[in-house]
Design an enzyme around this catalytic site. Structure first.
Site, mmCIF file in Angstrom:
data_model
loop_
_atom_site.group_PDB
_atom_site.id
_atom_site.type_symbol
_atom_site.label_atom_id
_atom_site.label_comp_id
_atom_site.label_asym_id
_atom_site.label_seq_id
_atom_site.Cartn_x
_atom_site.Cartn_y
_atom_site.Cartn_z
ATOM 1 N N ILE A 195 0.863 -1.196 0.000
ATOM 2 C CA ILE A 195 0.000 0.000 0.000
ATOM 3 C C ILE A 195 0.892 1.236 0.000
ATOM 4 C CG2 ILE A 195 -1.726 1.318 1.348
ATOM 5 C CD1 ILE A 195 -2.938 -1.298 0.435
ATOM 6 N N HIS A 196 0.756 2.076 -1.017
ATOM 7 C CA HIS A 196 1.568 3.304 -1.021
ATOM 8 C C HIS A 196 0.906 4.515 -1.666
ATOM 9 C CE1 HIS A 196 2.364 2.049 -5.176
ATOM 10 N NE2 HIS A 196 2.702 3.303 -5.394
ATOM 11 N N ARG A 197 -0.282 4.360 -2.268
ATOM 12 C CA ARG A 197 -0.888 5.497 -2.982
ATOM 13 C C ARG A 197 -1.232 6.620 -2.005
ATOM 14 N NH1 ARG A 197 -0.009 5.303 -7.830
ATOM 15 N NH2 ARG A 197 0.031 3.194 -8.632
#
Ligand code: UD1
Length: 345
Positions: A195-197
């Site tokens: 998860i990085h957005r």
């Protein structure tokens, strides 16, 4: 023929590998690394593990606001392109490094070859969506991974020099599998998550909600943590000890990442590339987004979008009876076709 490829962020190192190999003996290739990603495990590890050539130019631009980061890249890329006068540049995907390279080349009339063209999420809040649209519209030659991507371009009036060649990331997966480089993990009872957005990580309440949802899953979660996510957890005082079901690990090299995915019971992600990789290795994927540019992965429910309410994640990850299309996004030989087309251009 002399080509300069411009790379800078993690997914581009991966896409560059098959292209570099396909250029051997056919195209004189140089590389500019903007330095958008600079941590050892976000950059150098990919070159080392895959045995890629060191970039010819290393710009060390680093992190900044979108405007400042893109502008700094442009200044330095322009100097190099003016001096080198290549016959064309290659850019990949949709990052700020892609746009910076394409903008500079277009103004000094150097042909632009865009690999992974035509993707659309139709969400202009994403910086990547702006980067893709602009890059496609100033490119000389567009290489799309799928029918839908080709149609997206045609719908925007882009019909010349559009080639549907499949997905270059599939070339790399095929290569790693054929070479038997995937690693075995003994305890396979886990989900893999990335998860990085910004929309999942830049606000405390949202990031907390996502982490809590992962923490509640029926299997443990292995989570290589992207620097953006890690920095934000620190800033928001979200402590890893509060999520005992999640094993936070450092960002992984390409082969390790793929091995974690292949050995897992499913993927939870907001990455673009990982959605495809999960499909190719036949893993159920739950994508924590409201939309995806990789629409074909949704057909048959192999990939499933969840965003506002994540309570259904367990059920979705455990659904059975999926069918997989081996041909999705090409046959793993797109880099060779791309080189043929560039030489013919
Ligand atoms: C970028 C791409 C995104 C891609 C992602 C893959 C854009 C607009 N976005 O997003 O499309 O999916 O890369 O990772 O180009 N940082 C470090 N070390 C690093 C790199 C980044 O600490 O090596 C931190 C910095 O604090 C930086 C933040 O991560 O501000 C975000 O990095 P950035 O490159 O701006 O965007 P990504 O979120 O990685």
């Amino acid at each position: 023929m002399r080509i300069i490829a411009i790379i800078g962020a993690r997914p581009q190192f991966i896409k560059h590998f098959p292209f570099e190999k396909a250029c051997e003996g056919r195209i004189d290739l140089k590389t500019i690394h903007t330095g958008q990603h600079y941590d050892e495990n976000m950059s150098a590890v990919f070159f080392e593990q895959l045995g890629m050539k060191k970039p010819d130019y290393m710009l060390n631009i680093g992190s900044d606001s979108h405007g400042a980061q893109t502008a700094k890249m442009m200044i330095e890329i322009e100097e190099i392109l003016v001096q080198e006068k290549p016959d064309g540049i290659v850019v990949y995907g949709d990052t700020n490094s892609t746009l910076a390279g394409a903008l500079v080349a277009s103004k000094i009339h150097i042909p632009i070859f865009h690999i992974e063209a035509g993707l659309r999420s139709y969400n202009k809040q994403m910086p990547e969506e702006i980067n893709r649209i602009l890059t496609d519209h100033i490119s000389s030659c567009l290489f799309t991974p799928s029918n839908i991507a080709t149609k997206n371009l045609n719908d925007e009036g882009l019909t010349q020099n559009v080639y549907e060649v499949g997905d270059i990331m599939k070339d790399l997966i095929s290569y790693i599998k054929n070479k038997g480089l995937v690693k075995e993990i003994n305890d396979k009872d886990y989900y893999y998550a990335t998860i990085h957005r910004p929309y999942n990580t830049d606000e405390k309440s949202r990031l907390k909600y996502v982490l809590e949802a992962l923490n509640k899953l029926n299997r443990r979660v292995i989570f290589p943590i992207h620097p953006r996510t890690k920095n934000n957890m620190g800033a928001f005082k979200l402590n890893i000890e509060d999520y005992p079901n999640i094993d936070f690990i450092a960002p992984q090299s390409y082969i390790n990442n793929l091995s974690y995915l292949i050995n897992s019971k499913g993927l939870i992600t907001d990455s673009g590339g990982m959605q495809k990789e999960a499909y190719w290795v036949e893993k159920r994927c739950v994508t924590i987004r409201t939309e995806t540019e990789w629409l074909e992965t949704l057909i048959g429910g192999n990939n499933f979008l969840l965003f506002h309410d994540l309570s259904g994640m367990n059920d979705k990850l455990n659904e059975s009876g999926l069918n997989w299309n081996d041909e999705l996004y090409g046959n793993g030989e797109s880099s060779k076709v791309i080189v043929d087309k560039i030489l013919n251009f």
